[in-house]
Enzyme design. Structure first.
Site, PDB file in Angstrom:
ATOM      1  N   TYR A  83       0.849  -1.201   0.000  1.00  0.00           N
ATOM      2  CA  TYR A  83       0.000   0.000   0.000  1.00  0.00           C
ATOM      3  C   TYR A  83       0.880   1.245   0.000  1.00  0.00           C
ATOM      4  O   TYR A  83       1.871   1.310   0.737  1.00  0.00           O
ATOM      5  CB  TYR A  83      -0.892   0.025   1.244  1.00  0.00           C
ATOM      6  CG  TYR A  83      -1.515   1.390   1.499  1.00  0.00           C
ATOM      7  CD1 TYR A  83      -2.748   1.727   0.941  1.00  0.00           C
ATOM      8  CD2 TYR A  83      -0.859   2.344   2.269  1.00  0.00           C
ATOM      9  CE1 TYR A  83      -3.316   2.971   1.156  1.00  0.00           C
ATOM     10  CE2 TYR A  83      -1.425   3.598   2.493  1.00  0.00           C
ATOM     11  CZ  TYR A  83      -2.647   3.908   1.932  1.00  0.00           C
ATOM     12  OH  TYR A  83      -3.194   5.145   2.137  1.00  0.00           O
ATOM     13  N   GLU A  87      -4.043   7.338  -3.398  1.00  0.00           N
ATOM     14  CA  GLU A  87      -3.703   6.004  -2.911  1.00  0.00           C
ATOM     15  C   GLU A  87      -3.543   5.022  -4.063  1.00  0.00           C
ATOM     16  O   GLU A  87      -4.265   5.113  -5.067  1.00  0.00           O
ATOM     17  CB  GLU A  87      -4.805   5.450  -1.993  1.00  0.00           C
ATOM     18  CG  GLU A  87      -4.858   6.031  -0.603  1.00  0.00           C
ATOM     19  CD  GLU A  87      -5.898   5.342   0.261  1.00  0.00           C
ATOM     20  OE1 GLU A  87      -5.894   5.582   1.482  1.00  0.00           O
ATOM     21  OE2 GLU A  87      -6.712   4.554  -0.272  1.00  0.00           O
TER      22      GLU A  87
END
Length: 381
Positions: free
Chosen positions: A101, A189
């Site tokens: 991530y 993101e």
């Protein structure tokens, strides 16, 4: 402002960040065509402005054309957290051996953009933050220096050991920072960022949010806005000179000035109540604006009491009073109203309200307490 995954990845592509081959589809027939074009396997993903699509059944892997059309039939029209799925993204299936991530957002504590990274990718990062906060690494970015090559490599080395991946990641992280700054984003993101079997980094999913207050200089971003019902109400209020945000409480608030509006909500909370909205009618209020504000408040069925708190500086209390009386003549109001009026032309305003036989209190504290009492009384009926 939020955008869909496919829109975020289009922006990524413009900055040469590698993403999957994919096509946006609105019908089962389009999904069938896209599947044949991309080749099997494919992933059919719901495009809604909400997280948790996978858990809701909105993301399905298809290894055959029949599976792809079956998935599209199930997903199109599905309800995910109050959003109806009207389109899906058909993306090529990718074989990968690791997922991480990465994301950027604003950190008020360090007063800077912060880069977040975690080796636990592919899951909801909120859950990781809750259950294992140490798994999320945070790197504040100096606003004067930006994302330097040194910092980009430092972040990359925290995620990868192979130099080829570090090199790819460092370049990607610098591009992500440029995207964040160029678009006035509040969140960027990639989750997950995967390592393919060929040893390449690939953005498998993307998410972007933007600062609403900067949209005036981001016309291309503003053009792709898809407001939900609450956002449509807020935009309509803005066009009328009002600042309105709907909340979950039962006491509707009409206030002049953002600071006083916040204080009003705090006062309601202090005495055990729940505000139904933030509504600032502005520093210079016309009677028409008060009518529009009252209509906004009463459009929420959860509102049981309306609390009006006006402290006139630029705003004239007599204007507010006239607007309020006019609004009540035009709108059928079946719930109690509590009014506190003070400041410029308050004497004239209070006289107008007195003639209209509207209830008035002297202080903000009294207004909040009375509104809460009325609300509780209605709840018990």
């Amino acid at each position: 402002m939020k955008i869909h995954e496919y829109q975020a990845k289009e922006i990524f592509s413009r900055y040469s960040i590698p993403v999957t081959r994919e096509e946006l589809c609105f019908t089962v027939e389009e999904v069938s065509s896209a599947t044949q074009k991309l080749g099997l396997p494919v992933v059919v993903k719901a495009q809604v402005l909400a997280g948790g699509r996978g858990k809701a059944g909105g993301v399905k892997l298809a290894k055959s054309l029949d599976e792809a059309t079956t998935a599209a039939t199930a997903i199109l029209g599905m309800d995910i957290k109050g959003y109806t799925v009207e389109k899906v993204l058909v993306a090529e299936g990718v074989r990968f051996n690791n997922e991480v991530y990465v994301g950027l957002t604003i950190d008020r504590k360090s007063k800077s953009v912060i880069f977040m990274a975690s080796r636990e990718g592919g899951v909801e990062i909120e859950e990781v933050a809750k259950e294992n906060p140490d798994a999320i690494l945070k790197f504040p970015i100096d606003p004067d220096l930006g994302m330097t090559p040194f910092l980009a490599r430092k972040i990359a080395f925290s995620l990868f050991t192979e130099f080829s991946l570090v090199k790819q990641a460092a370049d990607m992280f610098q591009k992500l920072y440029r995207i964040f700054m160029d678009t006035d984003a509040s969140l960027v993101e990639i989750n997950p960022l995967v390592i393919t079997d060929e040893g390449n980094l690939l953005a498998l999913d993307g998410k972007m949010n933007f600062d609403d207050n900067a949209l005036f200089r981001q016309s291309a971003i503003e053009a792709i806005m898809e407001p939900d019902e609450d956002e449509k109400v807020e935009l309509d209020a803005k066009s009328k000179g009002l600042t309105f945000i709907r909340l979950d409480g039962s006491i509707g608030c009409m206030v002049n000035g953002a600071g006083l509006a916040m204080a009003t909500m705090d006062m309601i909370k202090l005495y055990g109540g729940e505000p139904a909205n933030f509504l600032d009618i502005g520093g210079s209020s016309s009677p028409k604006k008060v009518i529009d504000a009252m209509n906004l408040i009463l459009s929420d069925p959860k509102v049981k009491v309306v609390m009006i708190n006006i402290f006139g500086g630029i705003t004239r209390c007599d204007d507010v009073a006239r607007g309020l009386v006019a609004a009540l003549e035009q709108i059928k109001v079946e719930i109690p109203i509590v009014i506190r009026l003070a400041g410029t032309n308050s004497k004239e305003g209070l006289e107008i309200l007195k003639q209209a036989q509207l209830p008035v209190v002297e202080t903000m504290t009294q207004a909040a307490q009375k509104a809460i009492t009325l609300c509780e009384t209605i709840s018990h009926l």
